[in-house]
Design an enzyme around this catalytic site. Structure first.
Site, PDB file in Angstrom:
ATOM      1  CE  LYS A   1       1.148   3.922  -5.891  1.00 33.52           C
ATOM      2  NZ  LYS A   1       0.473   4.849  -6.844  1.00 33.52           N
TER       3      LYS A   1
ATOM      4  CG  ASP B   1      -1.838   2.237  -7.846  1.00 30.11           C
ATOM      5  OD1 ASP B   1      -1.740   2.509  -6.884  1.00 30.11           O
ATOM      6  OD2 ASP B   1      -0.838   3.015  -8.643  1.00 30.11           O
TER       7      ASP B   1
ATOM      8  CE  LYS C   1      -5.709   6.528  -0.570  1.00 31.17           C
ATOM      9  NZ  LYS C   1      -5.260   6.704  -2.256  1.00 31.17           N
TER      10      LYS C   1
ATOM     11  CD  GLU D   1      -4.925   2.753  -3.343  1.00 29.77           C
ATOM     12  OE1 GLU D   1      -4.506   2.592  -4.218  1.00 29.77           O
ATOM     13  OE2 GLU D   1      -4.382   3.481  -2.561  1.00 29.77           O
TER      14      GLU D   1
ATOM     15  NE  ARG E   1     -10.057   5.764  -7.896  1.00 31.83           N
ATOM     16  CZ  ARG E   1      -9.896   6.270  -8.972  1.00 31.83           C
ATOM     17  NH1 ARG E   1     -10.715   6.035 -10.180  1.00 31.83           N
ATOM     18  NH2 ARG E   1      -8.549   6.766  -9.345  1.00 31.83           N
TER      19      ARG E   1
ATOM     20  CG  ASP F   1      -2.036   6.432  -0.450  1.00 30.32           C
ATOM     21  OD1 ASP F   1      -2.317   7.432  -0.818  1.00 30.32           O
ATOM     22  OD2 ASP F   1      -2.511   5.383  -1.032  1.00 30.32           O
TER      23      ASP F   1
ATOM     24  CG  ASP G   1      -1.348   2.795  -2.967  1.00 30.61           C
ATOM     25  OD1 ASP G   1      -1.356   1.595  -3.558  1.00 30.61           O
ATOM     26  OD2 ASP G   1      -1.544   3.681  -3.932  1.00 30.61           O
TER      27      ASP G   1
HETATM   28  N1  BES Z   1      -2.242   6.991  -3.363  1.00 26.51           N
HETATM   29  C1  BES Z   1      -2.079   7.107  -4.998  1.00 26.51           C
HETATM   30  C2  BES Z   1      -2.173   8.350  -5.476  1.00 26.51           C
HETATM   31  C3  BES Z   1      -1.045   9.433  -5.228  1.00 26.51           C
HETATM   32  C4  BES Z   1       0.091   9.368  -6.010  1.00 26.51           C
HETATM   33  C5  BES Z   1      -1.274  10.460  -4.214  1.00 26.51           C
HETATM   34  C6  BES Z   1       1.161  10.303  -5.810  1.00 26.51           C
HETATM   35  C7  BES Z   1      -0.108  11.089  -3.950  1.00 26.51           C
HETATM   36  C8  BES Z   1       1.165  11.002  -4.742  1.00 26.51           C
HETATM   37  C9  BES Z   1      -3.403   6.617  -5.703  1.00 26.51           C
HETATM   38  O1  BES Z   1      -3.904   5.431  -4.768  1.00 26.51           O
HETATM   39  C10 BES Z   1      -3.256   5.958  -6.933  1.00 26.51           C
HETATM   40  O2  BES Z   1      -2.375   5.301  -7.201  1.00 26.51           O
HETATM   41  N2  BES Z   1      -3.937   6.489  -7.911  1.00 26.51           N
HETATM   42  C11 BES Z   1      -3.733   6.115  -9.163  1.00 26.51           C
HETATM   43  C12 BES Z   1      -4.849   6.105  -9.800  1.00 26.51           C
HETATM   44  C13 BES Z   1      -4.854   5.356 -11.259  1.00 26.51           C
HETATM   45  C14 BES Z   1      -4.613   4.026 -11.244  1.00 26.51           C
HETATM   46  C15 BES Z   1      -6.389   5.621 -11.921  1.00 26.51           C
HETATM   47  C16 BES Z   1      -2.753   7.300  -9.852  1.00 26.51           C
HETATM   48  O3  BES Z   1      -3.194   8.496  -9.562  1.00 26.51           O
HETATM   49  O4  BES Z   1      -1.941   7.132 -10.796  1.00 26.51           O
HETATM   50 ZN    ZN Z   2      -3.249   5.205  -2.814  1.00 19.60          ZN
HETATM   51 MN    MN Z   3      -2.919   3.445  -5.326  1.00 25.66          MN
END
Ligand code: BES
Ligand code: ZN
Ligand code: MN
Length: 476
Positions: free
Chosen positions: A257, A327, A245, A329, A331, A268, A250
């Site tokens: 966020k 968010d 990734k 994103e 995947r 990210d 992000d």
């Molecule tokens: N990049 C984030 C996940 C993340 C958060 C990685 C903190 C490392 C530290 C990812 O893109 C994300 O925002 N995921 C969301 C998914 C949710 C919206 C279903 C998450 O984990 O809150």
């Molecule tokens: Zn992310």
């Molecule tokens: Mn995200």
């Protein structure tokens, strides 16, 4: 970063040298020193270190714990070497004799471990400091046996690779945009003899990489798909695809966020960085499989025409996806890259991504999650995890959760139905794009970042996954 050198004895220029002490051999120290150890709380466990003044003109000695004599292994040596490098960080030239302390284990394995520990324990990110404090210049690793040079070179290549991944993780998101990442990758490819292919935004559109386009829509920086190829000398023992990734920042997009949630999101692209770094070390590691890397690169921003929650795109494999949270994103870009990798029918696909915060809710800050559709591949990763000490934990992909990804308007939606099991629904989402290809997924979560200097890692980007993947592929 200090230079690592191999030498057959402690160089005269060294002003600090270690003295390995096994936790069950403290009695062998002279009584006065035993007393000092006791007062300092030094018990000889790996990770403990303690400086004692050398006699006149003699280098400073650093006692370093290596644990019980009979249990000295690569992990203990890595930890001890890192502790030594930290304890001696104000010296210019230092030497470690830890390889000799490990009489019980394969000397090549011991030497590689000491290289890794010393090199990574002394890592610092100084690129943006106007006056970086002067630290270690040179760490001499003392070893003398047949094959020492080759083992040293392997260890050094791993240190350089992890350093690259950490540097990329620590670089700010506003400067490490997709084109900047590609520029670095071109240099890496040239230095390591990798074939590099880069698809720009036009090619991305032509190749129907709808997930990458979807995420990139709110950004002023064009997306890239970076691909690298490693070909071993001789007939390959197999073919492996790595997918990392590469979200260079992000923000969450329109599903923005919080300020604190966003603060660390330059990290990210850690999966993509780990993949690039792994590729750079395969030659030195003697990997015999053919390896192809796919790194989708874009930031996730919220410009005036950013993708909206409720928008639908078509991924590379034809699946339509309704995006209810912009968010989630990672995947989406991974979906395209995984589908592309699967089309070329490798023996296995391994992806690595900072995909969810949920994986860290399950496993805490320093372990990564492991999921997959193939037990033998998962087992190979678990073995590499045991050897390298990069801890990953196998999580399930429960088929009864798959229906959470059903969408009213499209083939799939990009989030599960509630707050629970988010790492698993993310894994189930990715599974939709690999077809029948054996596949494993490493969700880094917070393990890509460290909050403190601790053992091999320093505060900031950890380079998690590089040692794991290099080890896996060296043994493929
Ligand atoms: N990049 C984030 C996940 C993340 C958060 C990685 C903190 C490392 C530290 C990812 O893109 C994300 O925002 N995921 C969301 C998914 C949710 C919206 C279903 C998450 O984990 O809150
Ligand atoms: Zn992310
Ligand atoms: Mn995200």
């Amino acid at each position: 970063m200090p230079t690592l050198t191999l030498s057959s004895s402690v160089p005269a220029a060294a002003t600090a040298v270690d003295r390995p002490v096994a936790s069950d051999e403290l009695d062998n120290l002279d009584p006065k020193l035993q007393k000092v150890c006791e007062l300092q709380g030094f018990t000889g466990e790996p990770g403990q270190s303690f400086v004692i003044q050398g006699a006149n003109d003699r280098p400073v000695e650093v006692l370093v714990g290596v644990g019980p004599r009979a249990e000295i292994d690569a992990k203990a040596l890595r930890t001890a070497a890192a502790a030594f490098a930290r304890a001696a960080k104000l010296h210019k030239v230092v030497a470690t004799t830890l390889v000799d302390a490990a009489a019980g284990i394969d000397p090549a394995e011991a030497l590689q471990a000491v290289c890794e520990g010393a090199g990574l324990g002394s890592y610092r990110y100084t690129a943006l400091k106007s006056d970086p404090d002067k630290g270690l210049d040179k760490i001499s690793i003392v070893a003398k046996f047949k094959g020492a040079r080759a083992a040293f070179n392997r260890g050094k290549a791993v240190v350089e690779a992890v350093t690259l991944a950490r540097d990329l993780g620590n670089e700010p998101g506003g400067s490490l945009v997709p084109t900047a990442f590609v520029k670095i990758a071109r240099e890496v490819a040239k230095d390591s003899g990798l074939k590099i292919t880069v698809w720009d935004e036009k090619r991305i559109a032509k190749e129907r990489l709808g997930g990458i386009q979807f995420v990139n829509r709110g950004s002023t920086h064009p997306a890239r798909l970076l691909m690298l190829q490693y070909k071993p000398v001789g007939k390959p023992t197999g073919s492996v695809a790595l997918v990392g990734k590469g979200i260079t920042f992000d923000s969450g997009g329109l599903s923005i966020k919080t300020a604190s949630g966003m603060a660390s999101m330059k990290i990210d692209m850690a999966g993509g960085a780990a993949v690039l770094a792994t590729m750079s070390a395969l030659g030195a590691a003697g990997a015999k499989a053919a390896v192809t890397a796919y790194i989708p690169l874009t930031d996730n921003m919220l410009g005036g025409d950013a993708s909206r929650p409720g928008d639908v795109f078509t991924a590379r494999n034809g699946t339509t996806v309704e995006v209810l949270n912009t968010d989630a994103e990672g995947r989406l870009v991974m979906a395209d890259a995984l589908a592309l990798a699967a089309e070329r029918k490798p023996d296995a696909i391994i992806d690595i991504a900072t995909l969810t915060g949920a994986v860290s809710a399950a496993l805490g800050l320093s372990l990564a999650g492991l999921m997959g559709n193939d037990d033998s591949l998962v087992g190979k990763l678990e073995d590499a995890s045991d050897r390298t000490g990069e801890q990953i934990w196998h999580l399930p992909l429960p088929s009864e959760y798959r229906k959470q990804l059903d969408s009213v308007v499209a083939d799939l939606k990009n989030i599960g139905s509630g707050p629970w099991g988010g790492a698993l629904t993310a894994g189930l989402f990715l599974r939709e794009f690999v077809g029948e290809t054996p596949w494993a997924h490493v969700d880094l979560g917070m393990s890509a970042l460290s909050e403190s200097d601790n053992g091999l890692v320093s505060k900031g980007g950890t380079g998690f996954g590089v040692r794991l993947l290099v080890d896996l592929l060296a043994n493929w």
